[in-house]
Design an enzyme around this catalytic site. Structure first.
Site, short mmCIF file in Angstrom:
data_model
loop_
_atom_site.label_atom_id
_atom_site.label_comp_id
_atom_site.label_asym_id
_atom_site.label_seq_id
_atom_site.Cartn_x
_atom_site.Cartn_y
_atom_site.Cartn_z
N GLU A 176 0.84 -1.20 0.00
CA GLU A 176 0.00 0.00 0.00
C GLU A 176 0.88 1.25 0.00
O GLU A 176 1.76 1.37 0.84
CB GLU A 176 -0.90 0.00 1.24
N GLU A 195 -4.90 -6.38 2.78
CA GLU A 195 -3.72 -7.13 3.20
C GLU A 195 -3.79 -8.61 2.85
O GLU A 195 -2.79 -9.21 2.48
CB GLU A 195 -3.47 -6.96 4.70
N PHE A 204 2.19 -1.68 8.62
CA PHE A 204 2.50 -1.83 10.05
C PHE A 204 2.33 -3.31 10.37
O PHE A 204 1.33 -3.92 9.96
CB PHE A 204 1.52 -1.05 10.93
N ALA A 205 3.26 -3.87 11.13
CA ALA A 205 3.19 -5.30 11.45
C ALA A 205 1.88 -5.67 12.12
O ALA A 205 1.38 -6.79 11.96
CB ALA A 205 4.35 -5.69 12.36
N ASP A 206 1.29 -4.71 12.83
CA ASP A 206 0.00 -4.94 13.50
C ASP A 206 -1.06 -5.46 12.51
O ASP A 206 -1.96 -6.19 12.90
CB ASP A 206 -0.52 -3.65 14.11
N PHE A 207 -0.94 -5.06 11.24
CA PHE A 207 -1.98 -5.44 10.27
C PHE A 207 -1.86 -6.89 9.84
O PHE A 207 -2.63 -7.38 9.02
CB PHE A 207 -1.96 -4.52 9.05
N ILE A 208 -0.89 -7.60 10.41
CA ILE A 208 -0.78 -9.03 10.14
C ILE A 208 -2.08 -9.73 10.51
O ILE A 208 -2.42 -10.77 9.93
CB ILE A 208 0.41 -9.66 10.92
N HIS A 230 -0.91 0.13 16.52
CA HIS A 230 0.16 0.54 15.60
C HIS A 230 1.54 0.50 16.28
O HIS A 230 2.45 1.22 15.87
CB HIS A 230 -0.06 1.96 15.07
C1 LIG Z 1 -5.58 -2.92 7.92
C2 LIG Z 1 -4.93 -1.60 7.71
N1 LIG Z 1 -4.24 -1.38 6.58
C3 LIG Z 1 -3.64 -0.18 6.37
C4 LIG Z 1 -3.73 0.81 7.30
C5 LIG Z 1 -2.99 2.12 7.11
N2 LIG Z 1 -3.98 3.15 6.78
C6 LIG Z 1 -4.54 3.92 7.72
S1 LIG Z 1 -5.69 4.93 7.10
C7 LIG Z 1 -5.43 4.36 5.54
C8 LIG Z 1 -6.21 4.94 4.42
C9 LIG Z 1 -7.67 4.82 4.64
O1 LIG Z 1 -8.35 5.42 3.60
P1 LIG Z 1 -9.89 5.66 3.67
O2 LIG Z 1 -10.58 4.42 4.08
O3 LIG Z 1 -10.31 6.27 2.40
O4 LIG Z 1 -10.07 6.69 4.88
P2 LIG Z 1 -9.57 8.22 4.96
O5 LIG Z 1 -8.19 8.19 5.48
O6 LIG Z 1 -9.67 8.81 3.64
O7 LIG Z 1 -10.49 8.83 5.96
C10 LIG Z 1 -4.45 3.39 5.52
C11 LIG Z 1 -3.95 2.70 4.35
C12 LIG Z 1 -4.45 0.53 8.48
N3 LIG Z 1 -4.53 1.43 9.47
N4 LIG Z 1 -5.07 -0.65 8.65
#
Ligand SMILES: Cc1ncc(C[n+]2csc(CCOP(=O)(O)OP(=O)(O)O)c2C)c(N)n1
Ligand SMILES: [Mg+2]
Lengths: 338, 320
Positions: free
Chosen positions: A29, A70, A93-97, A139
């Site tokens: 990502e 993921e 982030f490893a947490d997303f495992i 996180h």
């Molecule tokens: C499972 C997971 N994957 C990746 C992330 C990292 N991350 C946090 S917010 C985000 C983008 C989210 O986009 P959206 O759903 O459009 O919400 P917005 O930030 O636009 O409010 C990402 C990739 C995460 N927190 N959790």
């Protein structure tokens, strides 16, 4: 030799390996960033700055920005690796495992064995991990304790720029899946990095400091904490033998046992909570195989059995620290059999 | 739909509270006062408030990493939220969670969430409770979360179980640094939701009235036992993905343009004053009151009790 930060070493090593082997692809990502946005692709090059410039150099077929998915990232990397590519997947982030555990645990880790040794799955799963940023319970976590417990995965935790290069090169050239854990707090750490091809085989600890009184085992951010503590302890004449284990699976048992047989005391510093962890595993190893050498009970400096809390005061109380290591070492040195 | 003066003022106050809360956090974070990752909701106020003005404490919402707006709109205490973000032990979650994990079960707010896509399945469960209570459960998600498998599973399960769950997709066109145009393969989130077999509509996320009216229709529909629904709200985020984001993915002048032309608070003010529903002076009064509230919240948060090391092991089942 060049002086580099770990984040740049990661990026440059991937670059070198992509140049060397055009089967190598990378998925994650925002590893490009800006796709589908007015600012255009390569807006970021990974939120940790570990893939800048790679999209421009190797193109969108090899440096693949993914949706937030993921499970599909790991599955896709695994599928590509089973069918002739070599893959690096980044989990931000490893947490997303948690989201992709099935693909890692039931799929990737088991292919070679379950298919009767007929497959290889050259896949590196890179995961930034660890606390220290007040990034709160979801996180900030470490995950080495449970991936180390999974047969079929190799697990790597570099703590210096040189090790990051040597171990990542080995991970990418390895024909089996490797979990490559990058501590977020170490990305900015600078150090000397050998030029050219540099490979560190898995299963070899690094001797950080030599000492005769206490063996300290550590990985990742804990290595620096142990070094700091050892410098304080040296002033009181206590010599620490610090081993940075570098890979938790395979494990350098020999280095650990050799050291404990010499010092007779073992202190394990681990960023995971204390139950069913890497620290307890090391503790069991030494209790089983070097019991007779021990002059004091094995001690562990770990966080408590709780999630990683948010507030500054709470996170620092939660984490191991050089002071906590010093206190444990002093306790070990003053132990007398009753 | 015709809203009373009180209802209009209330909606404006809620949106303004979110805006000033976030603007103030933006400044305080720049001063280094606040730890951790903070994702600001400014720009999207009409979405949270247009949805939550229909809800009571036994209607449920679940939020995202960008949760402050949803929390305020659902009735979380602003003072306690601010203290949480500052990491005080008097914060809404005792300083354990911070910005990304604010929750208050007493007002039906099941939590901001650091895991993208984690909310929708939990909202399905709250939908089981809501079905027996005659209330509704709302899952707020972004355009990015819309691509997570968990969101797909939740949508299908809500359809299969005919639950009163509304999937609210706030389409601010970015997931972190990636554009919606790249990451969402379907023609729209509405089209995707419809394919799961639910009623799916769009509304204008910078127009409170558009969101509010559309939500009235969907809530009535869900409460009538028709199963779940989805709504896609076209909106904008005014700050970076998180505080500190260099925002290189934006086009030239994009931020100035959206702040000028697509500001839901400006849109609201123009709309209600031109239609002579409210006087500008009444809104100005609200502005002053809200500014005072936020000042007090920050002042108190800075002085609030800090947690102690012993607090680490509060609220655990067992301590080792
Ligand atoms: C499972 C997971 N994957 C990746 C992330 C990292 N991350 C946090 S917010 C985000 C983008 C989210 O986009 P959206 O759903 O459009 O919400 P917005 O930030 O636009 O409010 C990402 C990739 C995460 N927190 N959790
Ligand atoms: Mg978005």
């Amino acid at each position: 030799m060049a002086i580099k930060m770990i984040r740049d070493v990661i990026r440059d090593t991937i670059d070198d390996e992509m140049a060397r082997d055009d089967r190598l692809i990378m998925l994650g990502e925002d590893i490009v960033g800006g796709n589908g946005a007015p600012g255009g692709p390569e807006a970021i090059g990974g939120i940790w700055g570990t893939s800048g410039g790679l999209w421009a150099k190797y193109g969108a077929d090899r440096v693949i920005d993914t949706p937030i998915s993921e499970s599909a990232i790991i599955g896709a990397a695994a599928g590509a690796a089973l069918t002739g590519k070599r893959a690096i997947a980044e989990i931000m982030f490893a947490d997303f495992i948690g989201v992709c555990m099935d693909q890692i645990w039931n799929q990737v880790a088991k292919f070679r064995y379950m298919f009767g040794g007929k497959t290889s799955c050259p896949l590196v799963i890179r995961m930034p991990y660890g606390a220290g940023f007040n990034a709160a319970p979801q996180h900030s976590q470490v995950i080495h304790q449970f991936v180390t417990a999974m047969p079929g995965l190799k697990v790597v935790m570099p703590s210096t720029p040189a090790d990051a290069k040597g171990l990542l090169t080995q991970a990418i050239r390895d024909d089996d899946p490797v979990i490559f854990l990058e501590h977020k707090a170490l990305y900015g750490v600078k150090g000397e990095v050998p030029d050219g091809d540099y490979i560190i085989p898995f299963g070899h600890a690094r001797h950080v400091t030599q000492g005769d009184d206490i063996t300290i085992l550590a990985t990742g951010m804990m290595v620096g904490f142990a070094e700091n503590a050892a410098a304080q302890l040296a002033q009181d004449g206590i010599g620490c033998d610090i081993l940075d284990l570098r890979t938790t699976s395979p494990l350098d048992e020999e280095a650990i046992l050799d050291s404990v047989e010499r010092t007779g005391r073992l202190l394990i510093v681990d960023e995971a909570p204390p139950r069913c962890s890497f620290a307890t595993d090391l503790s069991a190893l030494v209790a089983q195989k070097a019991f007779a050498s021990l002059k004091a009970p094995i001690d562990m400096v770990t966080p408590p059995h709780s999630p990683v809390p948010f507030a500054r005061e709470l996170e620092s109380a939660y984490l191991p620290s050089p002071d906590k290591i010093v206190a444990s070492a002093v306790k070990l040195m003053s132990y007398r059999r009753g | 739909m015709q809203l009373s003066r009180e209802a209009l003022i209330r909606a404006y106050r809620q949106m303004k509270t979110i805006r000033l809360f976030e603007e103030r956090l933006h400044d305080e974070i720049a001063l280094g006062e606040i730890a951790g990752f903070t994702h600001l909701y400014a720009g999207q106020e009409a979405c949270a408030v247009g949805v939550c003005e229909h809800l009571g404490p036994t209607d449920y919402i679940i939020s995202t990493h960008r949760g402050h707006g949803h929390c305020i709109a659902k009735g979380c205490d602003v003072m306690a939220m601010m203290k949480e973000i500052y990491g005080s032990r008097d914060g809404l979650c005792k300083g354990k969670g911070g910005s990304m994990h604010i929750a208050d079960m007493n007002v039906g707010m099941l939590g901001a969430n650091g895991i993208v896509g984690a909310g929708a399945p939990i909202a399905v469960g709250a939908g089981i409770t809501a079905k027996s209570n005659g209330t509704v459960s709302i899952a707020f998600s972004g355009d990015g979360a819309c691509n997570q498998g968990t969101t797909f599973e939740a949508m299908n399960m809500a359809v299969v179980l005919k639950l009163p769950v509304i999937f609210v997709f706030e389409n601010n066109h970015y997931s972190e640094h990636t554009g919606e145009a790249y990451a969402v393969g379907a023609e729209s989130m509405t089209a995707r939701s419809a394919a799961f077999g639910m009623k799916a509509i769009k509304a204008n996320g910078i127009d409170f009235f558009s969101v509010y009216d559309a939500m009235r229709e969907l809530i009535d529909y869900c409460k009538a036992g028709n199963g779940p629904a989805s709504i896609e709200l076209d909106c904008e985020r005014f700050y970076g993905h998180f505080e500190g984001d260099p925002q290189r993915y934006r086009g030239p002048g994009e931020l100035d343009r959206i702040r000028e032309e697509r500001d839901c608070l400006k849109t609201f003010r123009t709309r209600v004053t031109e239609a002579k529903l409210l006087e500008g002076a009444e809104l100005d009064r609200v502005d002053v009151e809200v500014a005072d509230l936020i000042d007090r919240a920050v002042g108190e948060a800075k002085l609030a009790d800090r947690p102690t090391p012993q607090d680490v092991l509060q609220d655990v089942y067992i301590s080792y």
